[in-house]
Design a protein around this motif. Structure first.
Motif, PDB file in Angstrom:
ATOM      1  N   PRO A  10       0.964  -1.235   0.109  1.00 34.15           N
ATOM      2  CA  PRO A  10       0.037   0.064   0.052  1.00 34.15           C
ATOM      3  C   PRO A  10       1.035   1.373  -0.155  1.00 34.15           C
ATOM      4  CG  PRO A  10      -1.052  -1.622   1.574  1.00 34.15           C
ATOM      5  CD  PRO A  10       0.359  -2.221   1.081  1.00 34.15           C
ATOM      6  N   HIS A  11       0.566   2.300  -0.886  1.00 34.87           N
ATOM      7  CA  HIS A  11       1.325   3.670  -0.919  1.00 34.87           C
ATOM      8  C   HIS A  11       2.326   3.424  -1.877  1.00 34.87           C
ATOM      9  CE1 HIS A  11      -1.886   4.970   2.073  1.00 34.87           C
ATOM     10  NE2 HIS A  11      -1.353   4.108   2.925  1.00 34.87           N
ATOM     11  N   SER A  12       2.746   2.200  -2.167  1.00 31.12           N
ATOM     12  CA  SER A  12       3.803   2.231  -3.448  1.00 31.12           C
ATOM     13  C   SER A  12       3.573   2.885  -4.544  1.00 31.12           C
ATOM     14  CB  SER A  12       4.336   0.851  -3.388  1.00 31.12           C
ATOM     15  OG  SER A  12       3.533   0.125  -3.798  1.00 31.12           O
ATOM     16  N   HIS A  13       4.590   3.232  -5.288  1.00 30.27           N
ATOM     17  CA  HIS A  13       4.296   3.822  -6.772  1.00 30.27           C
ATOM     18  C   HIS A  13       4.132   2.839  -7.708  1.00 30.27           C
ATOM     19  CE1 HIS A  13       4.972   6.759  -9.927  1.00 30.27           C
ATOM     20  NE2 HIS A  13       5.816   5.995 -10.507  1.00 30.27           N
ATOM     21  N   MET A  14       3.229   3.076  -8.753  1.00 32.48           N
ATOM     22  CA  MET A  14       2.983   2.199  -9.710  1.00 32.48           C
ATOM     23  C   MET A  14       2.919   3.232 -11.009  1.00 32.48           C
ATOM     24  SD  MET A  14       0.544  -0.946 -10.468  1.00 32.48           S
ATOM     25  CE  MET A  14       1.515  -2.617 -10.784  1.00 32.48           C
ATOM     26  N   THR A  15       3.500   2.634 -12.168  1.00 31.39           N
ATOM     27  CA  THR A  15       3.495   3.478 -13.419  1.00 31.39           C
ATOM     28  C   THR A  15       2.521   2.489 -14.396  1.00 31.39           C
ATOM     29  OG1 THR A  15       5.602   4.467 -13.158  1.00 31.39           O
ATOM     30  CG2 THR A  15       4.392   4.478 -15.215  1.00 31.39           C
ATOM     31  N   VAL A  16       1.635   3.017 -14.973  1.00 30.42           N
ATOM     32  CA  VAL A  16       0.702   2.372 -15.862  1.00 30.42           C
ATOM     33  C   VAL A  16       0.876   3.232 -17.292  1.00 30.42           C
ATOM     34  CG1 VAL A  16      -1.481   1.621 -16.350  1.00 30.42           C
ATOM     35  CG2 VAL A  16      -0.870   1.450 -13.890  1.00 30.42           C
ATOM     36  N   VAL A  17       1.119   2.383 -18.438  1.00 34.98           N
ATOM     37  CA  VAL A  17       1.219   3.039 -19.577  1.00 34.98           C
ATOM     38  C   VAL A  17      -0.148   2.424 -20.312  1.00 34.98           C
ATOM     39  CG1 VAL A  17       2.537   3.362 -21.660  1.00 34.98           C
ATOM     40  CG2 VAL A  17       3.703   2.996 -19.612  1.00 34.98           C
ATOM     41  N   THR A  18      -0.783   3.222 -20.984  1.00 39.21           N
ATOM     42  CA  THR A  18      -2.063   3.157 -21.792  1.00 39.21           C
ATOM     43  C   THR A  18      -1.706   3.724 -23.279  1.00 39.21           C
ATOM     44  OG1 THR A  18      -3.213   5.038 -21.257  1.00 39.21           O
ATOM     45  CG2 THR A  18      -3.480   3.161 -19.713  1.00 39.21           C
ATOM     46  N   LYS A  19      -2.782   3.169 -24.253  1.00 42.94           N
ATOM     47  CA  LYS A  19      -2.886   3.561 -25.215  1.00 42.94           C
ATOM     48  C   LYS A  19      -4.569   3.714 -25.498  1.00 42.94           C
ATOM     49  CE  LYS A  19      -0.141   2.742 -28.885  1.00 42.94           C
ATOM     50  NZ  LYS A  19       0.371   2.042 -29.974  1.00 42.94           N
ATOM     51  N   PRO A  20      -4.896   4.823 -26.390  1.00 41.27           N
ATOM     52  CA  PRO A  20      -6.313   4.988 -26.443  1.00 41.27           C
ATOM     53  C   PRO A  20      -7.289   3.977 -27.212  1.00 41.27           C
ATOM     54  CG  PRO A  20      -5.006   6.447 -28.179  1.00 41.27           C
ATOM     55  CD  PRO A  20      -3.987   5.746 -27.300  1.00 41.27           C
ATOM     56  N   GLY A  21      -6.530   3.258 -27.985  1.00 37.76           N
ATOM     57  CA  GLY A  21      -7.232   2.207 -28.840  1.00 37.76           C
ATOM     58  C   GLY A  21      -7.782   2.766 -30.008  1.00 37.76           C
ATOM     59  N   ARG A  22      -7.851   1.976 -30.989  1.00 36.54           N
ATOM     60  CA  ARG A  22      -8.320   2.226 -32.452  1.00 36.54           C
ATOM     61  C   ARG A  22      -9.799   2.728 -32.344  1.00 36.54           C
ATOM     62  NH1 ARG A  22      -7.033   4.196 -37.498  1.00 36.54           N
ATOM     63  NH2 ARG A  22      -8.842   3.499 -39.013  1.00 36.54           N
ATOM     64  N   LEU A  23     -10.611   1.686 -31.577  1.00 32.09           N
ATOM     65  CA  LEU A  23     -12.174   1.960 -31.457  1.00 32.09           C
ATOM     66  C   LEU A  23     -12.391   2.750 -30.413  1.00 32.09           C
ATOM     67  CD1 LEU A  23     -13.008  -1.751 -32.405  1.00 32.09           C
ATOM     68  CD2 LEU A  23     -12.961   0.205 -33.924  1.00 32.09           C
ATOM     69  N   GLY A  24     -11.438   3.343 -29.538  1.00 34.19           N
ATOM     70  CA  GLY A  24     -11.738   4.247 -28.424  1.00 34.19           C
ATOM     71  C   GLY A  24     -11.937   3.363 -26.953  1.00 34.19           C
ATOM     72  N   PHE A  25     -11.392   2.089 -26.990  1.00 30.75           N
ATOM     73  CA  PHE A  25     -11.346   1.367 -25.982  1.00 30.75           C
ATOM     74  C   PHE A  25      -9.955   1.575 -25.275  1.00 30.75           C
ATOM     75  CE2 PHE A  25     -14.736  -0.527 -27.812  1.00 30.75           C
ATOM     76  CZ  PHE A  25     -15.916  -0.005 -27.741  1.00 30.75           C
ATOM     77  N   GLU A  26      -9.611   2.255 -24.192  1.00 28.53           N
ATOM     78  CA  GLU A  26      -8.149   2.466 -23.651  1.00 28.53           C
ATOM     79  C   GLU A  26      -7.926   0.930 -23.439  1.00 28.53           C
ATOM     80  OE1 GLU A  26      -6.253   5.398 -20.536  1.00 28.53           O
ATOM     81  OE2 GLU A  26      -7.984   4.379 -19.702  1.00 28.53           O
ATOM     82  N   TRP A  27      -6.620   0.840 -23.646  1.00 34.15           N
ATOM     83  CA  TRP A  27      -6.040  -0.728 -23.053  1.00 34.15           C
ATOM     84  C   TRP A  27      -4.434  -0.295 -22.399  1.00 34.15           C
ATOM     85  CZ3 TRP A  27      -1.878  -2.831 -25.894  1.00 34.15           C
ATOM     86  CH2 TRP A  27      -1.410  -2.275 -27.072  1.00 34.15           C
ATOM     87  N   ILE A  28      -4.067  -1.306 -21.437  1.00 38.65           N
ATOM     88  CA  ILE A  28      -2.903  -0.999 -20.826  1.00 38.65           C
ATOM     89  C   ILE A  28      -1.823  -1.750 -21.769  1.00 38.65           C
ATOM     90  CG2 ILE A  28      -1.573  -1.899 -18.798  1.00 38.65           C
ATOM     91  CD1 ILE A  28      -4.315  -1.662 -17.405  1.00 38.65           C
ATOM     92  N   VAL A  29      -0.885  -1.099 -22.176  1.00 37.47           N
ATOM     93  CA  VAL A  29       0.323  -1.459 -22.582  1.00 37.47           C
ATOM     94  C   VAL A  29       1.230  -2.021 -21.645  1.00 37.47           C
ATOM     95  CG1 VAL A  29       2.388  -0.671 -24.018  1.00 37.47           C
ATOM     96  CG2 VAL A  29       0.014   0.590 -24.436  1.00 37.47           C
ATOM     97  N   SER A  30       1.610  -1.612 -20.234  1.00 39.44           N
ATOM     98  CA  SER A  30       2.563  -2.080 -19.610  1.00 39.44           C
ATOM     99  C   SER A  30       2.325  -1.389 -18.234  1.00 39.44           C
ATOM    100  CB  SER A  30       3.917  -2.175 -20.286  1.00 39.44           C
ATOM    101  OG  SER A  30       4.197  -0.514 -20.167  1.00 39.44           O
ATOM    102  N   TYR A  31       2.774  -1.845 -17.383  1.00 39.99           N
ATOM    103  CA  TYR A  31       2.870  -1.403 -15.775  1.00 39.99           C
ATOM    104  C   TYR A  31       4.077  -1.995 -15.236  1.00 39.99           C
ATOM    105  CZ  TYR A  31       1.217  -6.129 -14.810  1.00 39.99           C
ATOM    106  OH  TYR A  31       1.393  -7.546 -14.794  1.00 39.99           O
ATOM    107  N   ALA A  32       4.528  -1.021 -14.107  1.00 42.30           N
ATOM    108  CA  ALA A  32       5.699  -1.236 -13.491  1.00 42.30           C
ATOM    109  C   ALA A  32       5.531  -0.656 -11.936  1.00 42.30           C
ATOM    110  CB  ALA A  32       7.011  -0.639 -14.167  1.00 42.30           C
ATOM    111  N   LEU A  33       5.957  -1.475 -11.217  1.00 41.88           N
ATOM    112  CA  LEU A  33       5.969  -1.078  -9.765  1.00 41.88           C
ATOM    113  C   LEU A  33       7.477  -0.670  -9.328  1.00 41.88           C
ATOM    114  CD1 LEU A  33       4.164  -1.112  -7.276  1.00 41.88           C
ATOM    115  CD2 LEU A  33       4.533  -3.403  -6.883  1.00 41.88           C
ATOM    116  N   GLY A  34       7.528   0.443  -9.153  1.00 39.38           N
ATOM    117  CA  GLY A  34       8.917   0.561  -8.669  1.00 39.38           C
ATOM    118  C   GLY A  34       9.941   0.289  -9.551  1.00 39.38           C
ATOM    119  N   GLY A  35      10.770  -0.671  -9.176  1.00 37.91           N
ATOM    120  CA  GLY A  35      11.806  -1.213 -10.170  1.00 37.91           C
ATOM    121  C   GLY A  35      11.345  -2.721 -10.634  1.00 37.91           C
TER     122      GLY A  35
END
Length: 140
Positions: free
Chosen positions: A112-137
């Motif tokens: 809890p309270h740790s930092h996470m980076t989430v990378v998303t793209k908008p999607g060709r049809l408008g549905f956002e999707w997750i490309v990758s994620y990383a928790l700290g290192g």
């Protein structure tokens, strides 16, 4: 699933018309057509949804967007197989929480309270999707 029905229902109707033309005139045609119709409804609904999701990501020419989030909690679910989840603060409006299915090593490192980076793209049809994620290192 609901959005893909605008494509899968017309395809289903065309398929059932073709199946009717191929099966007509046989003594068991009504039974066979009923079986084909029941199986086709499920297949076209799930197949249409799967194709829409695949096309949304495959044809996406949008640029990736990085979102900084904070871990709220992590938990496991499942019976015979275990699924690992991390709940993070939402990057969408209005603010809320997002439930991500993650790899076991990310789950074990999540606090809890740790930092996470989430990378998303908008999607060709408008549905956002997750490309990758990383928790700290700890990358995905």
């Amino acid at each position: 699933l609901r959005d893909s029905l605008r494509y899968s229902i017309p395809a289903l109707v065309a398929w059932l018309g073709f199946a009717f033309l191929q099966l007509r005139g046989r003594s068991t045609a009504h039974k066979e057509l009923l079986l084909v119709a029941l199986l086709s409804v499920l297949a076209f609904a799930l197949g249409g949804d799967g194709l829409e999701v695949a096309f949304n990501g495959w044809a996406d020419a949008g640029s990736p967007t990085s979102h900084d989030t904070e871990v709220i909690r992590a938990y496991r679910s499942g019976g015979r197989t275990t699924t690992y989840h991390v709940v993070v603060t939402s990057w969408r409006q209005p603010r809320g929480a997002e439930n991500l299915v993650v790899a076991s090593r990310v789950y074990r490192a999540a606090r809890p309270h740790s930092h996470m980076t989430v990378v998303t793209k908008p999607g060709r049809l408008g549905f956002e999707w997750i490309v990758s994620y990383a928790l700290g290192g700890v990358p995905r």
